[in-house]
Design an enzyme around this catalytic site. Structure first.
Site, PDB file in Angstrom:
ATOM      1  N   GLY A   1       0.637  -1.418  -0.082  1.00  0.00           N
ATOM      2  CA  GLY A   1      -0.003  -0.051   0.093  1.00  0.00           C
ATOM      3  C   GLY A   1       0.807   1.231  -0.142  1.00  0.00           C
ATOM      4  O   GLY A   1       0.326   2.190  -0.653  1.00  0.00           O
TER       5      GLY A   1
ATOM      6  N   HIS B   1      -1.636  -8.089   2.200  1.00  0.00           N
ATOM      7  CA  HIS B   1      -1.376  -8.669   3.755  1.00  0.00           C
ATOM      8  C   HIS B   1      -2.486  -8.296   4.435  1.00  0.00           C
ATOM      9  O   HIS B   1      -3.053  -8.649   5.716  1.00  0.00           O
ATOM     10  CB  HIS B   1      -0.089  -8.203   4.425  1.00  0.00           C
ATOM     11  CG  HIS B   1      -0.066  -6.929   4.911  1.00  0.00           C
ATOM     12  ND1 HIS B   1       0.016  -6.696   6.284  1.00  0.00           N
ATOM     13  CD2 HIS B   1       0.209  -5.819   4.163  1.00  0.00           C
ATOM     14  CE1 HIS B   1       0.017  -5.298   6.392  1.00  0.00           C
ATOM     15  NE2 HIS B   1       0.187  -4.657   5.248  1.00  0.00           N
TER      16      HIS B   1
ATOM     17  N   THR C   1      12.600  -6.427 -10.791  1.00  0.00           N
ATOM     18  CA  THR C   1      12.083  -8.074 -10.616  1.00  0.00           C
ATOM     19  C   THR C   1      10.790  -8.229  -9.981  1.00  0.00           C
ATOM     20  O   THR C   1      10.725  -7.627  -8.673  1.00  0.00           O
ATOM     21  CB  THR C   1      13.161  -8.935 -10.294  1.00  0.00           C
ATOM     22  OG1 THR C   1      14.412  -8.767 -10.911  1.00  0.00           O
ATOM     23  CG2 THR C   1      12.785 -10.231 -10.386  1.00  0.00           C
TER      24      THR C   1
ATOM     25  N   CYS D   1       1.682   1.444  11.814  1.00  0.00           N
ATOM     26  CA  CYS D   1       2.502   2.063  10.999  1.00  0.00           C
ATOM     27  C   CYS D   1       3.273   3.088  12.036  1.00  0.00           C
ATOM     28  O   CYS D   1       4.364   3.670  11.893  1.00  0.00           O
ATOM     29  CB  CYS D   1       2.026   2.812   9.844  1.00  0.00           C
ATOM     30  SG  CYS D   1       1.518   1.568   8.591  1.00  0.00           S
TER      31      CYS D   1
END
Length: 385
Positions: free
Chosen positions: A70, A202, A238, A326
């Protein structure tokens, strides 16, 4: 009994998610950019993931950019489009209760010469569309409004906001952070006039470290990282094939039963709120009705520090949050969301977030309520001493 009620921070992976990721990491581990058989197998997983996402969002495959989650999706959406469209204007609009991935990015853009309007919210955490309308001007190029707030669960009127924005100026780019809202209600970007949509794996029983950004094919966007020109040069690097396939598997599992699962969560949420209201001096901060997410209950336990209650519950194997994960380790952190809805410092210091998932049961909530009934009087008695 172990009770996990911190699902807004992260969720437990579905077993099928772990299985497909193990298969890719141990057997089909090729680089999806390689031209040999291993690479072709990896590329098939990306095609599978893209098909699952585009089918559920009703968008086309060129409009999906895979990211690390996110935060990267929000950063790419805001910085990438603001920089690419700066000649058209330098005014941005967001809300006062966005996730830090948006608020901190907006602060960065302010340092880069953009002007940002932060829309206020009411006590339910909802913006006023008239405020949005008044904020838009000729210099406005981007509006970013989160779908569901991660702390109190307020659900914004996204479709109405999209219609309003595009009605004033179809060229204004509309970004929606749907990290908490995706998989909790149907979201169709084109119908809702959303140009950019951020999602994280997640939060939906998928793996950590992966997400995606829907980008309307008509939007101009600059890359914010550079390298091998993967994903049309918008996001080089990648690709995380195991994570992408695991996220897609989670979406594939969730979406067919979305309506029933959400209805169940709404019932559990209302039952839990009613139980909390049996405790003296408890204020529920999460809105109800159409403005309330089915999986988040934010409550203030007056006179008790949230950290003290969190650890008391932890001692009983009940896991909750004192706010956004967070920001959990920031010194002197004050929630922008709780401040915006009018909570005092004392109220903020006693606030706990309970968040549910597809795994949450009524037995777990009963266990939690019973422990709260036992713990709260004891803690208050201790504080008075």
């Amino acid at each position: 009994m172990e009770v996990y009620l911190d699902n807004s921070a992260t969720t437990k992976c579905f077993p099928e998610v772990a299985e497909i990721m193990k298969q890719i990491m141990c057997e089909d581990y090729g680089n999806s950019s390689s031209m040999h058989r291993k690479g072709v197998r990896a590329e098939k997983y990306l095609r599978y993931a893209t098909d699952i996402i585009t089918e559920n969002l009703k968008v086309n495959d060129k409009e999906i950019i895979f990211t690390s989650g996110g935060t990267e999706s929000d950063n790419l959406a805001l910085i990438g489009t603001a920089s690419a469209n700066a000649r058209a204007g330098r005014h941005l609009i967001t809300t006062a209760i966005e996730h830090s991935a948006v608020l901190e990015t907006m602060k960065y853009l302010e340092k880069e010469g953009f002007r940002v309007t932060y829309l206020p919210v009411d006590q339910k955490g909802i913006i006023c569309l008239h405020d949005l309308e008044r904020a838009i001007n000729r210099d406005t190029i981007l509006v970013s409004i989160m779908h569901t707030n991660n702390e109190i669960g307020s659900v914004q009127p996204i479709a109405a906001a999209g219609e309003l924005i595009k009605g004033i100026n179809p060229q204004i780019i509309f970004h929606v952070d749907a990290v908490q809202g995706f998989s909790k209600c149907p979201i169709y970007p084109k119908r809702m006039m959303i140009d950019l949509l951020s999602v994280s794996g997640h939060k939906i029983h998928g793996p950590k470290g992966v997400g995606f950004l829907y980008v309307n094919e008509k939007i101009k966007m600059n890359p914010i990282s550079f390298g091998g020109k993967q994903q049309r040069g918008i996001r080089s690097g990648t690709l995380n094939v195991p994570g992408i396939a695991g996220m897609a598997k989670a979406i594939e599992i969730i979406m067919p039963s979305l309506e029933d699962d959400v209805a169940k969560m709404h019932e559990l949420r209302q039952y839990f709120i009613e139980g909390l209201r049996e405790i003296p001096d408890v204020t529920v901060n999460s809105p109800g009705g159409v403005h309330g997410a089915p999986h988040i209950v934010n409550a203030t336990f007056i006179g008790i520090k949230s950290e003290v209650l969190l650890h008391a519950l932890e001692d009983n194997e009940i896991y909750v949050s004192a706010g956004s994960a967070c920001a959990a380790h920031k010194i002197n952190y004050q929630s922008a969301t709780l401040k915006a809805i009018g909570l005092s410092k004392d109220m903020m210091s006693g606030t706990i977030r309970f968040s549910f998932s597809n795994y949450t049961s009524s037995a777990e909530l009963n266990f939690t309520l019973q422990k709260l009934y036992d713990i709260i009087p004891m803690l208050r008695k201790y504080v008075k001493k």
